[in-house]
Enzyme design. Structure first.
Site, PDB file in Angstrom:
ATOM      1  N   GLN A 176      -9.365   1.088  -0.191  1.00 18.65           N
ATOM      2  CA  GLN A 176      -9.759   1.642   1.093  1.00 18.65           C
ATOM      3  C   GLN A 176     -10.157   3.102   0.881  1.00 18.65           C
ATOM      4  OE1 GLN A 176      -6.277   0.669   3.533  1.00 18.65           O
ATOM      5  NE2 GLN A 176      -7.460  -0.883   4.608  1.00 18.65           N
ATOM      6  N   GLU A 227       0.820  -1.213   0.000  1.00 20.58           N
ATOM      7  CA  GLU A 227       0.000   0.000   0.000  1.00 20.58           C
ATOM      8  C   GLU A 227       0.853   1.262   0.000  1.00 20.58           C
ATOM      9  OE1 GLU A 227      -3.507   2.127   2.707  1.00 20.58           O
ATOM     10  OE2 GLU A 227      -2.179   0.637   3.605  1.00 20.58           O
ATOM     11  N   GLU A 246     -11.784   2.614   5.983  1.00 16.25           N
ATOM     12  CA  GLU A 246     -10.713   2.854   6.956  1.00 16.25           C
ATOM     13  C   GLU A 246     -10.716   4.330   7.371  1.00 16.25           C
ATOM     14  OE1 GLU A 246      -6.144   1.338   7.528  1.00 16.25           O
ATOM     15  OE2 GLU A 246      -6.564   2.659   5.843  1.00 16.25           O
ATOM     16  N   ASP A 269      -5.552   2.823  -1.546  1.00 16.59           N
ATOM     17  CA  ASP A 269      -6.238   3.626  -0.523  1.00 16.59           C
ATOM     18  C   ASP A 269      -6.462   5.021  -1.109  1.00 16.59           C
ATOM     19  OD1 ASP A 269      -6.705   5.417   1.688  1.00 16.59           O
ATOM     20  OD2 ASP A 269      -6.098   3.778   3.015  1.00 16.59           O
TER      21      ASP A 269
END
Length: 277
Positions: A215, A152, A255, A187
């Site tokens: 995310q 990530e 998240e 993300d």
């Protein structure tokens, strides 16, 4: 239609961690993720999943350490992963092997392999080479169990010094590893802060088959969608359209830190999610 997983490390902060499974299920979630499982017996987590009809879709490798006590202490001590850190290969392997044990028990198909802060004095090339070598080893081990290994990119405002910050860098690493089960965890909170242009990046990277998980969190305060600057209706429509076209069927992890952290605040803040749950 996008599928959303509740992140139990951040959502429902008014409840003890193990009680958050039931709260997420009551709100309509069918899946969960969280940072780390290592403070709890795998059997206890499995029981919570089964009792509430939930799937475990993601968790992280330890932030550092070689055993349960040091796994649980590493995050609070400031470690953010070991996968790219020269000289910590044995530590990385111990953590990844522990993660695989939990993944098998929880029937979790993907593991976020924490890349870590770039070591003092280490070049980008040295960190990349360490990361690629560790991922090759991890991918082979995870493939025996049918699991994906994720990396990530994280923005430098939230985690200064993190080695991986951009989508193109992460995809270069995944390509260099050359294993089908090594993918990028996209993300959108981090991506917006570092790069922006989210719709174009989703449309570009999702069809490659290298995006293993999304995310989300609002920018700039990392609260729920609808509390900041992003057009989430458009973003979700883009993910839905592109995933339909390319056959992507993964999950979007929520998240974020609820803007209202008081009792029941997470549930009250889910108006944005009601059409999807």
């Amino acid at each position: 239609m996008p599928r959303f997983a509740a992140n139990l490390s951040m959502m429902y902060p008014d409840l003890p961690f193990l009680d958050r499974f039931e709260a997420a299920a009551k709100d309509g979630f069918k899946a969960v993720e969280y940072l780390f499982p290592y403070a709890f017996p795998a059997a206890e987590l499995t029981a919570r999943l089964k009792a509430n009809g939930l799937q475990q879709v993601l968790f992280n490798t330890p932030a550092g350490g070689t055993d349960t006590d040091s796994f649980n202490a590493a995050w609070t001590q400031g470690s953010r992963g070991t996968a790219s850190v020269p000289g910590r290969e044995a530590e990385f392997r111990a953590g990844f092997e522990a993660a695989l044990v939990y993944a098998q028990a929880l029937d979790c198909p993907r593991i976020h392999t924490m890349v870590g802060l770039r070591a003092d004095g280490a070049s980008v090339e040295a960190a990349d080479n360490t990361l690629i070598g560790n991922l090759k080893w991890a991918a082979t081990l995870a493939a025996q169990d049918g699991r994906d290994v994720l990396i990530e990119p994280i923005n430098t405002r939230s985690v200064p010094g993190f080695h991986l910050n951009r989508q193109d860098h992460a995809h270069r690493i995944a390509h260099a590893v050359g294993a089908e089960n090594v993918k990028v965890q996209m993300d959108l909170f981090h991506c917006q802060i570092v790069e922006g242009d989210l719709s174009t990046k989703i449309a570009h990277y999702l069809p490659t088959g290298r995006v293993g998980h999304f995310q989300i969190a609002e920018v700039p305060q990392r609260h729920e969608p609808g509390t900041g600057e992003l057009n989430w209706t458009h973003i979700f429509q883009t993910i839905d359209k592109v995933s339909t076209e390319c056959g992507w069927d993964g999950w979007i992890g929520c998240e974020y830190n609820p803007a209202d952290a008081t009792a029941g605040g997470t549930s009250r803040g889910l108006a944005w999610a009601r059409p999807y749950l």
